[in-house]
Design a protein around this motif. Structure first.
Motif, short mmCIF file in Angstrom:
data_model
loop_
_atom_site.label_atom_id
_atom_site.label_comp_id
_atom_site.label_asym_id
_atom_site.label_seq_id
_atom_site.Cartn_x
_atom_site.Cartn_y
_atom_site.Cartn_z
N THR A 131 24.64 -28.04 42.99
CA THR A 131 23.18 -28.78 43.39
C THR A 131 22.44 -28.47 44.57
O THR A 131 21.12 -28.57 44.23
N LYS A 170 17.87 -37.75 48.19
CA LYS A 170 17.47 -39.17 47.48
C LYS A 170 16.27 -39.22 46.82
O LYS A 170 16.61 -39.31 45.14
N ARG A 172 16.77 -37.06 43.99
CA ARG A 172 17.46 -37.63 42.71
C ARG A 172 16.34 -38.28 42.22
O ARG A 172 17.10 -38.70 41.05
N GLN A 173 16.29 -39.46 42.78
CA GLN A 173 15.35 -40.54 41.80
C GLN A 173 14.23 -39.72 41.37
O GLN A 173 13.98 -40.26 40.19
N GLN A 181 13.80 -36.87 40.26
CA GLN A 181 14.19 -36.71 38.87
C GLN A 181 14.71 -37.89 37.76
O GLN A 181 14.63 -37.65 36.41
N GLN A 182 15.90 -38.75 38.06
CA GLN A 182 16.07 -40.04 37.30
C GLN A 182 14.75 -39.94 36.38
O GLN A 182 15.19 -40.63 35.32
N VAL A 183 12.98 -40.54 37.28
CA VAL A 183 12.50 -40.73 36.24
C VAL A 183 11.45 -40.02 35.24
O VAL A 183 10.94 -40.31 35.10
N GLY A 184 12.09 -38.15 35.51
CA GLY A 184 10.85 -37.62 34.70
C GLY A 184 10.20 -36.85 35.19
O GLY A 184 9.68 -36.29 34.39
N THR A 196 9.22 -33.62 36.72
CA THR A 196 10.16 -32.15 37.32
C THR A 196 10.61 -31.59 38.59
O THR A 196 9.59 -32.08 39.39
#
Length: 73
Positions: free
Chosen positions: A4, A36, A39-40, A42-45, A47
């Motif tokens: 990744t 970080k 990743r954060q 991406q976690q909240v949506g 793209t």
């Protein structure tokens, strides 16, 4: 994982790090913080394209908070 992180490097989201004499990648604090953030986001949506745009604003010394808020909503 490792793949990744390498994918992010290939996509230009993360700079390729310096390498130790052993050949291992050595990420500095800036790269770790950037990872970080990716990743954060991406976690909240967001793209990857949107994340790239946010990172570009983050790196732009002339960008205003309004620019970031507008892009993030």
């Amino acid at each position: 994982g490792v793949e990744t992180v390498r994918f992010y490097e290939r996509k230009g989201l993360l700079e390729a790090p310096k390498r130790k004499e052993s050949g291992y990648r050595q990420y500095d604090e800036h790269s770790v913080e950037r990872l970080k953030f990716i990743r954060q986001a991406q976690q909240v949506g967001f793209t990857l394209k949107e994340i790239q745009e946010l990172l570009n604003l983050r790196d732009d010394p002339d960008a205003k908070r309004h620019d970031v808020r507008e892009k993030a909503t």
